[in-house]
Motif scaffolding. Structure first.
Motif, PDB file in Angstrom:
ATOM      1  N   ARG A  30       0.824  -1.197   0.000  1.00 46.51           N
ATOM      2  CA  ARG A  30       0.000   0.000   0.000  1.00 46.51           C
ATOM      3  C   ARG A  30       0.861   1.251   0.000  1.00 46.51           C
ATOM      4  NH1 ARG A  30      -5.230  -1.804   1.374  1.00 46.51           N
ATOM      5  NH2 ARG A  30      -5.825   0.114   0.340  1.00 46.51           N
ATOM      6  N   ASP A  31       0.505   2.210  -0.831  1.00 45.91           N
ATOM      7  CA  ASP A  31       1.171   3.511  -0.798  1.00 45.91           C
ATOM      8  C   ASP A  31       0.431   4.481   0.114  1.00 45.91           C
ATOM      9  OD1 ASP A  31       3.284   2.839  -2.499  1.00 45.91           O
ATOM     10  OD2 ASP A  31       2.069   3.252  -4.269  1.00 45.91           O
ATOM     11  N   ALA A  32      -0.882   4.246   0.279  1.00 41.04           N
ATOM     12  CA  ALA A  32      -1.691   5.090   1.159  1.00 41.04           C
ATOM     13  C   ALA A  32      -2.839   4.270   1.717  1.00 41.04           C
ATOM     14  CB  ALA A  32      -2.222   6.299   0.408  1.00 41.04           C
ATOM     15  N   ILE A  33      -3.236   4.589   2.942  1.00 39.40           N
ATOM     16  CA  ILE A  33      -4.356   3.924   3.606  1.00 39.40           C
ATOM     17  C   ILE A  33      -5.215   4.996   4.254  1.00 39.40           C
ATOM     18  CG2 ILE A  33      -5.003   2.501   5.593  1.00 39.40           C
ATOM     19  CD1 ILE A  33      -2.719   0.701   5.019  1.00 39.40           C
ATOM     20  N   VAL A  34      -6.510   4.969   3.961  1.00 41.92           N
ATOM     21  CA  VAL A  34      -7.460   5.870   4.608  1.00 41.92           C
ATOM     22  C   VAL A  34      -8.118   5.097   5.749  1.00 41.92           C
ATOM     23  CG1 VAL A  34      -9.573   7.223   4.333  1.00 41.92           C
ATOM     24  CG2 VAL A  34      -7.850   7.216   2.518  1.00 41.92           C
ATOM     25  N   ILE A  35      -8.192   5.740   6.911  1.00 49.89           N
ATOM     26  CA  ILE A  35      -8.762   5.139   8.116  1.00 49.89           C
ATOM     27  C   ILE A  35     -10.014   5.924   8.504  1.00 49.89           C
ATOM     28  CG2 ILE A  35      -8.348   4.567  10.544  1.00 49.89           C
ATOM     29  CD1 ILE A  35      -5.303   4.757   9.852  1.00 49.89           C
ATOM     30  N   HIS A  54     -11.393   9.660   8.237  1.00 43.78           N
ATOM     31  CA  HIS A  54     -10.783  10.376   9.354  1.00 43.78           C
ATOM     32  C   HIS A  54      -9.355  10.842   9.071  1.00 43.78           C
ATOM     33  CE1 HIS A  54     -11.157  11.320  13.678  1.00 43.78           C
ATOM     34  NE2 HIS A  54      -9.827  11.338  13.582  1.00 43.78           N
ATOM     35  N   CYS A  55      -8.489   9.915   8.673  1.00 43.82           N
ATOM     36  CA  CYS A  55      -7.094  10.271   8.426  1.00 43.82           C
ATOM     37  C   CYS A  55      -6.499   9.355   7.367  1.00 43.82           C
ATOM     38  CB  CYS A  55      -6.269  10.219   9.714  1.00 43.82           C
ATOM     39  SG  CYS A  55      -6.090   8.579  10.432  1.00 43.82           S
ATOM     40  N   ARG A  56      -5.288   9.726   6.920  1.00 41.70           N
ATOM     41  CA  ARG A  56      -4.608   8.946   5.879  1.00 41.70           C
ATOM     42  C   ARG A  56      -3.155   8.735   6.282  1.00 41.70           C
ATOM     43  NH1 ARG A  56      -6.112  11.255   0.970  1.00 41.70           N
ATOM     44  NH2 ARG A  56      -5.135  13.148   1.706  1.00 41.70           N
ATOM     45  N   LEU A  57      -2.688   7.515   6.048  1.00 40.72           N
ATOM     46  CA  LEU A  57      -1.271   7.171   6.178  1.00 40.72           C
ATOM     47  C   LEU A  57      -0.713   7.044   4.776  1.00 40.72           C
ATOM     48  CD1 LEU A  57      -0.867   4.321   8.805  1.00 40.72           C
ATOM     49  CD2 LEU A  57       0.192   6.571   8.861  1.00 40.72           C
ATOM     50  N   THR A  58       0.383   7.737   4.493  1.00 38.22           N
ATOM     51  CA  THR A  58       0.994   7.695   3.169  1.00 38.22           C
ATOM     52  C   THR A  58       2.441   7.236   3.302  1.00 38.22           C
ATOM     53  OG1 THR A  58      -0.414   9.545   2.499  1.00 38.22           O
ATOM     54  CG2 THR A  58       1.469   9.040   1.092  1.00 38.22           C
ATOM     55  N   ARG A  59       2.829   6.305   2.440  1.00 39.30           N
ATOM     56  CA  ARG A  59       4.209   5.809   2.437  1.00 39.30           C
ATOM     57  C   ARG A  59       5.121   6.851   1.793  1.00 39.30           C
ATOM     58  NH1 ARG A  59       6.317   0.679   2.422  1.00 39.30           N
ATOM     59  NH2 ARG A  59       4.250  -0.205   2.192  1.00 39.30           N
ATOM     60  N   ALA A  63       9.647   6.627   5.541  1.00 34.99           N
ATOM     61  CA  ALA A  63       8.728   6.643   6.673  1.00 34.99           C
ATOM     62  C   ALA A  63       7.287   6.752   6.172  1.00 34.99           C
ATOM     63  CB  ALA A  63       9.045   7.832   7.573  1.00 34.99           C
ATOM     64  N   PHE A  64       6.359   6.614   7.106  1.00 37.35           N
ATOM     65  CA  PHE A  64       4.952   6.855   6.814  1.00 37.35           C
ATOM     66  C   PHE A  64       4.568   8.210   7.379  1.00 37.35           C
ATOM     67  CE2 PHE A  64       4.874   2.337   6.091  1.00 37.35           C
ATOM     68  CZ  PHE A  64       3.911   2.186   5.106  1.00 37.35           C
ATOM     69  N   VAL A  65       3.708   8.915   6.649  1.00 39.36           N
ATOM     70  CA  VAL A  65       3.242  10.231   7.061  1.00 39.36           C
ATOM     71  C   VAL A  65       1.756  10.122   7.412  1.00 39.36           C
ATOM     72  CG1 VAL A  65       2.868  12.617   6.309  1.00 39.36           C
ATOM     73  CG2 VAL A  65       4.946  11.393   5.629  1.00 39.36           C
ATOM     74  N   LEU A  66       1.372  10.687   8.555  1.00 41.92           N
ATOM     75  CA  LEU A  66      -0.004  10.687   9.034  1.00 41.92           C
ATOM     76  C   LEU A  66      -0.603  12.058   8.801  1.00 41.92           C
ATOM     77  CD1 LEU A  66      -2.329   9.352  10.693  1.00 41.92           C
ATOM     78  CD2 LEU A  66      -1.177  10.252  12.743  1.00 41.92           C
ATOM     79  N   GLU A  67      -1.808  12.075   8.228  1.00 44.17           N
ATOM     80  CA  GLU A  67      -2.491  13.341   7.926  1.00 44.17           C
ATOM     81  C   GLU A  67      -3.963  13.224   8.311  1.00 44.17           C
ATOM     82  OE1 GLU A  67      -3.450  16.020   3.940  1.00 44.17           O
ATOM     83  OE2 GLU A  67      -2.582  14.015   3.743  1.00 44.17           O
ATOM     84  N   ASP A  68      -4.453  14.169   9.106  1.00 47.28           N
ATOM     85  CA  ASP A  68      -5.873  14.226   9.438  1.00 47.28           C
ATOM     86  C   ASP A  68      -6.621  14.758   8.221  1.00 47.28           C
ATOM     87  OD1 ASP A  68      -7.822  14.213  11.963  1.00 47.28           O
ATOM     88  OD2 ASP A  68      -8.327  15.922  10.694  1.00 47.28           O
ATOM     89  N   LEU A  69      -7.777  14.198   7.926  1.00 53.44           N
ATOM     90  CA  LEU A  69      -8.549  14.601   6.743  1.00 53.44           C
ATOM     91  C   LEU A  69      -9.702  15.539   7.100  1.00 53.44           C
ATOM     92  CD1 LEU A  69      -8.626  11.167   4.873  1.00 53.44           C
ATOM     93  CD2 LEU A  69      -7.140  13.133   4.444  1.00 53.44           C
ATOM     94  N   GLY A  70      -9.470  16.426   8.056  1.00 48.76           N
ATOM     95  CA  GLY A  70     -10.494  17.388   8.454  1.00 48.76           C
ATOM     96  C   GLY A  70     -11.551  16.779   9.366  1.00 48.76           C
ATOM     97  N   SER A  71     -11.153  15.803  10.155  1.00 45.33           N
ATOM     98  CA  SER A  71     -12.092  15.124  11.046  1.00 45.33           C
ATOM     99  C   SER A  71     -12.623  16.072  12.116  1.00 45.33           C
ATOM    100  CB  SER A  71     -11.413  13.928  11.707  1.00 45.33           C
ATOM    101  OG  SER A  71     -10.406  14.374  12.603  1.00 45.33           O
ATOM    102  N   LYS A  72     -13.805  15.762  12.607  1.00 47.04           N
ATOM    103  CA  LYS A  72     -14.429  16.587  13.647  1.00 47.04           C
ATOM    104  C   LYS A  72     -13.688  16.478  14.977  1.00 47.04           C
ATOM    105  CE  LYS A  72     -18.740  17.203  16.159  1.00 47.04           C
ATOM    106  NZ  LYS A  72     -20.092  16.691  16.372  1.00 47.04           N
ATOM    107  N   ASN A  73     -13.333  15.265  15.380  1.00 43.20           N
ATOM    108  CA  ASN A  73     -12.743  15.040  16.695  1.00 43.20           C
ATOM    109  C   ASN A  73     -11.219  14.966  16.700  1.00 43.20           C
ATOM    110  OD1 ASN A  73     -15.204  14.964  18.160  1.00 43.20           O
ATOM    111  ND2 ASN A  73     -15.590  12.944  17.312  1.00 43.20           N
ATOM    112  N   GLY A  74     -10.598  15.019  15.541  1.00 38.50           N
ATOM    113  CA  GLY A  74      -9.150  15.086  15.457  1.00 38.50           C
ATOM    114  C   GLY A  74      -8.424  13.754  15.550  1.00 38.50           C
TER     115      GLY A  74
END
Length: 105
Positions: A30-35, A54-59, A63-74
């Motif tokens: 996987r290059d990216a995973i949406v959670i 909620h968020c995405r992990l990108t290879r 390393a992997f980078v974690l990014e919030d996708l504008g979630s309400k609760n963070g």
């Protein structure tokens, strides 16, 4: 010395629910995973505090980078709500609602 690409985590481990039910997702192909809670996510979690996407992990290269996708609760790392993409280290935890995640080698 080991190749850095070979030391990238191979699994996303997480525990959810009051009993801490353990689950995992394979990261090797996987290059990216949406959670999130949405059934269209790569990793679907049953957590009322999670957004549908909620968020995405990108290879990245090393390393992997974690990014919030504008979630309400963070999305939280080290107890702090992230506001920009962050690089995760193996075994470093992050949290969505009551669900705890970490990257495993």
């Amino acid at each position: 010395m080991a190749d850095k690409a070979n030391s990238l985590p191979t699994a996303l481990k997480f525990s959810q629910g009051e009993q801490g039910q353990q689950s995992s997702a394979d990261l090797r192909r996987r290059d990216a995973i949406v959670i999130g809670r949405g059934l269209d996510c790569d990793v679907v979690i049953n957590d009322a505090k999670a957004s549908r996407r909620h968020c995405r992990l990108t290879r990245g290269d090393n390393a992997f980078v974690l990014e919030d996708l504008g979630s309400k609760n963070g999305t939280y790392m080290d107890g702090e709500r992230i506001s920009a993409p962050v690089t995760l280290k193996p075994n470093q935890t992050f949290k969505i609602g009551d669900t705890v995640f970490y990257l495993a080698l």
